[in-house]
Write an enzyme that holds these catalytic residues in place. Structure first.
Site, PDB file in Angstrom:
ATOM      1  N   GLU A 151      -2.340   9.091   3.957  1.00 60.09           N
ATOM      2  CA  GLU A 151      -3.094   7.938   3.603  1.00 60.09           C
ATOM      3  C   GLU A 151      -3.051   7.125   1.895  1.00 60.09           C
ATOM      4  O   GLU A 151      -3.639   6.469   1.682  1.00 60.09           O
ATOM      5  CB  GLU A 151      -5.205   7.713   4.529  1.00 60.09           C
ATOM      6  CG  GLU A 151      -4.959   8.509   5.612  1.00 60.09           C
ATOM      7  CD  GLU A 151      -3.697   6.661   6.337  1.00 60.09           C
ATOM      8  OE1 GLU A 151      -4.395   5.361   5.972  1.00 60.09           O
ATOM      9  OE2 GLU A 151      -3.485   7.009   7.642  1.00 60.09           O
ATOM     10  N   HIS A 194      -0.372   3.162  -3.986  1.00 59.51           N
ATOM     11  CA  HIS A 194      -0.007   1.733  -3.086  1.00 59.51           C
ATOM     12  C   HIS A 194      -0.768   0.799  -3.828  1.00 59.51           C
ATOM     13  O   HIS A 194      -0.770  -0.367  -4.126  1.00 59.51           O
ATOM     14  CB  HIS A 194       0.742   1.720  -1.746  1.00 59.51           C
ATOM     15  CG  HIS A 194       1.965   0.622  -2.111  1.00 59.51           C
ATOM     16  ND1 HIS A 194       2.358   0.659  -0.464  1.00 59.51           N
ATOM     17  CD2 HIS A 194       2.451  -0.406  -2.702  1.00 59.51           C
ATOM     18  CE1 HIS A 194       3.738  -0.457  -1.295  1.00 59.51           C
ATOM     19  NE2 HIS A 194       3.569  -0.708  -1.915  1.00 59.51           N
TER      20      HIS A 194
HETATM   21 ZN   LIG Z   1       0.538   4.797   7.587  1.00 64.76          ZN
END
Ligand SMILES: [Zn+2]
Length: 685
Positions: free
Chosen positions: A474, A480
């Protein structure tokens, strides 16, 4: 988060947050504020759209597509808060508001995509996109806005639109019917057991749970309810072979006959999807889906999947031989599908004994987070995480960190909400309160949710190995979002195709067992001792065992999904069970001992979920992931130089470039499935 009804003070969501990075002022926001702000946000965006389409100016990038990107600021802010609360802090009142708003929001987003005047302007900008002096991100933005609308049917005439909405309505009814049939058939297929002796192999708690399941149904004895996939967890434990057979048969024949037969429903869904694809100008539903994905063509998907069929079949067969040798000790001379998990578990226990429960003492939540997850991100990307106890989350469990970059520059906020509680949905995920955009001048505010069991008061919170993996995973999504450096909000961070979005998060899992990282965070909670080397080795071995079976059952389901969504409106499907059998045979994955992870009649992901023609995406992103992990290894692993390349060329680009181009910019070539096959032990290392 205040639970009171709307107080006298004005709604804080109606204006920009005064807090750092636009963190919502949770303490002052009520559910009624959220409701009011979502409604006001839709009205505001509607007015903004009317201004765009009402303009007397000829359509340009700035007055149409960029204006669309700027529109809806209030709605974005309000939906981010309400959407996150609905996942993490739900309540009866929240669900009531959700039921009121959901159809309005769906109609709003339909109107946004299908407004004919808006489409006409977007179409003009699209036609001229290469001759307007636009930079590549702007060209891509125009193309995405155009494609969204084409896929929604904006190019159709009135008659075409009427047919499209017919198909959409029928599909929505059929999916609901599929889901309801499946639920009822699965409940009906639960296996009844009269005598506790037959349950030999289950733990005391599992036997008690089976007795409870029977009592819930008003029955004597025991009931073993079925889970969604073909393989039922109890099959790994039940010593009674006849009961294993009954559980297996109940699982694979679910919803395949009688009043809850999903065979004809699935066939009809596939047919209507094929008709809709034709209407929208695509050969099949799979072609339509792939127009919007990284894998851009059915050929690309086929090439990747077919390269894996041979190695996984060979490996599954080899695993089967090992199982047969063990089973013969029990007098089982011919291994059946219902024996597989049972003997596989026995091999795992005999060869790779790892006491996973005992491992938890080495995985204390804060230590894993700070000395593991954060530290790996600092070594790779130069990110630093400073606690901001002065900034409040939406619940006392939520903690806030400010993230800064290698030169001390402001990056964004990271919120951690790790423990389970009532009102939080199951699973783990990342989402955003604010996404990054140069156009809007915003920096990211991201949140990770996990569902770790709360420790008793005053005791440290301990994680299982799988929760450690999940936290790294996660956090990969969070990175990201935090690394995003794009102009348009449409492309921020994780706004990438579905078959790409899991790739950066899967890559980040590699650091969980990376020796330098593991030795720092995996310390015994009482003694501070590191995890013994022998345990680490056993963990690696245990991971590889069973990968042949797991890959083959996954591939079979994926290829079945592809077969159903490559039909045309003219395809004679005939008997759905026969269609399935032929599809598996033609794809080379028909194997009685290794049935598909999902068979047609209980393939919820593709017939009543969002994965139609897209079930392949799990392994597609894992191919990219394994190849990238190999690139990190080839280049010395945990080094800033590597992190900088990965962040600058890929993470920061979000959806603003072709994802495979970003991949090539890191890897220097196209993705190769070899590393994934080797990682899964399906090819020589
Ligand atoms: Zn994921």
């Amino acid at each position: 988060m205040s639970a009171d009804p709307a107080p006298a003070v004005s709604n804080p969501l109606l204006s920009e947050s005064p807090l750092p990075y636009g963190l919502p002022p949770f303490a002052d926001i009520t559910l009624e504020h959220c409701r009011e702000a979502v409604l006001a946000g839709m009205a505001e965006q509607r007015a903004e759209l009317d201004a765009i389409t009402g303009s007397a100016e000829p359509p340009t990038f700035a007055n149409t597509v960029e204006a669309l990107e700027r529109s809806g600021a209030l709605l974005r802010r309000a939906e981010a808060v309400f959407g996150n609360l609905s996942s993490s802090l739900s309540s009866p009142r929240l669900r009531e508001i959700e039921r009121e708003l959901a159809p309005l929001e769906a109609a709003h987003s339909d109107a946004l995509r299908l407004d004919p005047a808006l489409f006409a302007r977007v179409d003009v900008v699209h036609e001229a996109r290469h001759d307007s002096g636009l930079d590549p991100e702007a060209v891509r933005l125009v193309e995405r806005h155009h494609l969204d609308r084409v896929l929604a049917g904006a190019r159709l005439d009135d008659e075409g639109r009427a047919r499209l909405s017919d198909r959409n309505r029928e599909l929505s009814e059929l999916s609901t019917q599929f889901g309801q049939n499946l639920q009822l058939a699965t409940e009906a297929a639960a296996v009844r057991v009269a005598d506790a002796a037959e349950l030999d192999g289950l733990s005391e708690e599992e036997v008690a749970a089976a007795a409870g399941a029977a009592a819930d149904r008003g029955l004597d004895g025991y009931v073993l309810p079925l889970l969604l996939p073909t393989g039922q967890p109890v099959l790994a434990k039940l010593r009674d072979r006849e009961l294993r057979r009954r559980v297996f048969e109940a699982s694979v024949t679910r919803a395949s006959s009688g009043e809850h037969d999903n065979g004809p429903v699935a066939a009809r869904i596939a047919r209507v999807r094929a008709e809709r694809a034709r209407l929208l100008g695509f050969a099949t539903h799979a072609d339509l889906v792939l127009a919007d994905q990284t894998a851009s063509s059915t050929d690309a998907v086929d090439a990747m999947l077919s390269s894996m069929v041979g190695p996984s079949t060979a490996n599954a067969l080899a695993e089967g031989e090992v199982l047969a040798e063990v089973a013969v000790r029990d007098g089982v001379t011919e291994l059946a599908a219902w024996d597989w998990a049972f003997y596989s578990e026995r091999v795992r226990a005999e060869r790779y004994s790892v006491d996973t429960a005992a491992l938890r003492s080495w995985f204390e939540l804060d230590r894993v987070l700070v000395d593991g997850v954060f530290r790996a991100a600092e070594m790779l990307y130069g990110f630093r995480f400073a606690p901001r106890p002065d900034l409040a989350g939406y619940h006392p469990d939520v903690r806030v960190w400010e993230v800064s970059g290698p030169d001390g520059e402001a990056v964004g906020l990271y919120l951690g909400d790790f423990t389970a509680r009532e009102g939080k949905r199951g699973g783990a995920w990342m989402s955003s309160f604010v996404t990054q955009s140069r156009l809007l001048g915003t920096r990211p505010v991201v949140v990770n949710n996990l569902n770790v069991a709360r420790a008793p008061e005053g005791r440290p919170t301990l994680l299982t190995l799988s929760e450690v993996d999940t936290l790294f995973h996660e956090f990969g999504h969070a990175l990201h979002g935090l690394s995003s450096a794009v102009t348009y909000p449409r492309f921020a961070g994780t706004a990438v195709p579905r078959d790409f979005v899991e790739f950066p998060s899967q890559v980040n899992e590699m650091w969980a067992l990376w020796p330098e990282v593991l030795s720092t965070y995996a310390r015994h909670v009482e003694t501070g001792e590191p995890l013994p080397a022998a345990v680490v080795e056993a963990l690696d071995g245990a991971r590889l065992w069973g990968e042949g079976f797991a890959t083959l059952e996954y591939l079979a389901a994926t290829l079945l999904d592809q077969a159903w969504h490559r039909i045309t409106p003219e395809t004679e499907v005939g008997d759905p069970a026969e269609f399935e059998r032929r599809a598996l045979e033609q794809a080379g994955v028909a194997n009685d001992l290794v049935p598909p992870r999902y068979r047609t009649t209980y393939f919820q992901h593709v017939f009543a979920g969002g994965y139609a023609a897209g079930y392949y995406s799990y392994i597609w992103s894992e191919v990219l992931d394994a190849d990238t992990v190999e690139w990190f290894r080839e280049n010395g692993g945990l080094r800033r130089e590597n992190g900088d390349v990965f962040r600058e060329r890929l993470l920061s680009r979000g959806g603003s470039v072709d994802p495979l181009e970003a991949f090539r910019a890191v890897r220097g070539r196209d993705a190769d499935p070899g590393p994934l096959l080797r990682r899964r032990g399906l090819a020589p290392a």
